[in-house]
Write a protein that holds these residues in place. Structure first.
Motif, PDB file in Angstrom:
ATOM      1  N   TYR A 134      21.867   3.834  82.491  1.00 27.43           N
ATOM      2  CA  TYR A 134      20.537   4.390  82.270  1.00 27.43           C
ATOM      3  C   TYR A 134      20.253   4.470  80.776  1.00 27.43           C
ATOM      4  O   TYR A 134      21.166   4.624  79.969  1.00 27.43           O
ATOM      5  CB  TYR A 134      20.426   5.781  82.891  1.00 27.43           C
ATOM      6  CG  TYR A 134      20.683   5.796  84.375  1.00 27.43           C
ATOM      7  CD1 TYR A 134      19.696   5.418  85.278  1.00 27.43           C
ATOM      8  CD2 TYR A 134      21.925   6.172  84.883  1.00 27.43           C
ATOM      9  CE1 TYR A 134      19.931   5.418  86.643  1.00 27.43           C
ATOM     10  CE2 TYR A 134      22.166   6.175  86.246  1.00 27.43           C
ATOM     11  CZ  TYR A 134      21.168   5.797  87.125  1.00 27.43           C
ATOM     12  OH  TYR A 134      21.403   5.785  88.464  1.00 27.43           O
ATOM     13  N   VAL A 147      16.688  11.043  79.994  1.00 30.80           N
ATOM     14  CA  VAL A 147      17.149   9.907  80.793  1.00 30.80           C
ATOM     15  C   VAL A 147      15.937   9.203  81.395  1.00 30.80           C
ATOM     16  O   VAL A 147      15.078   9.851  81.997  1.00 30.80           O
ATOM     17  CB  VAL A 147      18.108  10.362  81.909  1.00 30.80           C
ATOM     18  CG1 VAL A 147      18.633   9.153  82.673  1.00 30.80           C
ATOM     19  CG2 VAL A 147      19.250  11.172  81.343  1.00 30.80           C
ATOM     20  N   ILE A 149      14.581   6.422  84.094  1.00 31.53           N
ATOM     21  CA  ILE A 149      14.962   5.722  85.326  1.00 31.53           C
ATOM     22  C   ILE A 149      13.834   4.764  85.691  1.00 31.53           C
ATOM     23  O   ILE A 149      12.724   5.199  86.019  1.00 31.53           O
ATOM     24  CB  ILE A 149      15.227   6.709  86.478  1.00 31.53           C
ATOM     25  CG1 ILE A 149      16.325   7.700  86.088  1.00 31.53           C
ATOM     26  CG2 ILE A 149      15.604   5.969  87.750  1.00 31.53           C
ATOM     27  CD1 ILE A 149      16.580   8.763  87.134  1.00 31.53           C
ATOM     28  N   SER A 204      17.865   7.849  91.539  1.00 28.96           N
ATOM     29  CA  SER A 204      17.349   6.495  91.362  1.00 28.96           C
ATOM     30  C   SER A 204      17.090   5.823  92.709  1.00 28.96           C
ATOM     31  O   SER A 204      16.088   5.112  92.876  1.00 28.96           O
ATOM     32  CB  SER A 204      18.339   5.667  90.538  1.00 28.96           C
ATOM     33  OG  SER A 204      17.888   4.344  90.386  1.00 28.96           O
TER      34      SER A 204
END
Length: 312
Positions: A134, A147, A149, A204
């Protein structure tokens, strides 16, 4: 004139007593000296141990410095090598009859450039593997990470969702743009504190499955407009009702209900075929269509049926 007073009886000391007193005094002095030397030696040993510890720390810091310097020089040398190769190429273009030594030097520069690129790519791949694949950036002045995604369906990238994690003490979610119908809180309770990679992987899957289901509905509305109508769908796209028409004089309408009980998949777990003609769902043709809808994205199946003239 000195006044000599006679000594009392208890003040008399024999030569042996005088000698004994002198010996004890000398022993006391020696004992104090030995104690002083022992303390001095112990202090010296402590200082030596501290010096050894500091020397080890210096060696470690020196090794880290050399490692960082080598990394910095590697990145810098990559830029320098590119410039040198460009300059060498210009020289070779100007002087087509360059000597063999110059040609060898040019080859060496190209080889060094390739080796530096390989080392840089290897470092990037290692870092990408460590963070679970990621994209991660620093946030909140080092107290958190963001992060990203990305979602995709059939090789096409769709939306990218961001999740900011506070890692100052315990890992917790501070901000995000995850859709509210994704069970983010439950996923966080299950794995956020114990296995971050598992948490991100499951999240995810949910996001990609949601994007895949929604993309299928969008493609049906765009590509099969006029042939297939989306009668019903919800925000999560885990329940979709499609209506198509079988060819013929009557033009029998057929309802296909797609149910997605597994939210980590973009294929339905159950397909129900309904029609005004009660016998139609049980025919071998529509039984086959039902099986295809369980195994293949809906827009692909319906496009194939339209090409074959099995729906209008």
């Amino acid at each position: 004139m000195v006044d000599l007073k006679p000594l009392k009886r208890e003040e008399w000391r024999t030569p042996v007593e005088c000698l004994k007193e002198g010996v004890l005094s000398h022993l006391n002095v020696l004992e104090m000296e030995a104690l002083r030397l022992s303390r001095k030696q112990q202090l010296s040993l402590q200082q030596q141990s501290r010096v050894d510890d500091l020397r080890i720390m210096v060696e470690k810091l020196r090794a880290q410095r050399d490692h960082l310097k080598a990394r910095a020089q590697s990145t810098l040398s990559l830029q320098q090598l590119k410039a040198m190769v460009g300059q060498r190429k210009e020289v070779c273009d100007d002087d087509a009859d360059g000597d063999e030594e110059g040609h060898s030097e040019s080859l060496q520069l190209h080889l060094s450039l390739l080796m530096a690129k390989r080392a840089q790519v290897k470092d990037l791949l290692q870092g990408h593997h460590l963070i679970g694949g990621y994209d991660v950036t620093e946030a909140s002045r080092g107290k958190g990470v963001c992060v990203s995604i990305a979602t995709a369906f059939q090789g096409h990238y769709l939306e990218t969702y961001n999740l900011e994690l506070d890692v100052a003490r315990t890992v917790r979610i501070s901000r995000h743009n995850i859709p509210p119908f994704i069970p983010l809180e439950k996923l966080a309770q299950d794995n956020l504190q114990t296995d971050l990679r598992e948490f991100l992987g499951t999240l995810s899957k949910h996001l990609n499955a949601f994007a895949g289901r929604r993309q299928q509905v969008c493609l049906i509305q765009e590509v099969l407009k006029g042939s297939v109508e989306v009668m019903e769908s919800n925000a999560l796209f885990n329940m979709v009702v499609l209506m198509c028409t079988e060819p013929g004089q009557k033009g029998t309408a057929v309802l296909c209900t797609l149910e997605y009980s597994d939210l980590t998949r973009f294929l339905p777990t159950k397909v129900v075929i309904e029609s005004e003609d009660k016998t139609l769902p049980t025919t071998p043709k529509w039984k086959e269509h039902q099986s295809l809808l369980l195994e293949t994205p809906a827009h692909t199946v319906l496009q194939a049926l339209k090409r074959k003239g099995q729906i209008v």
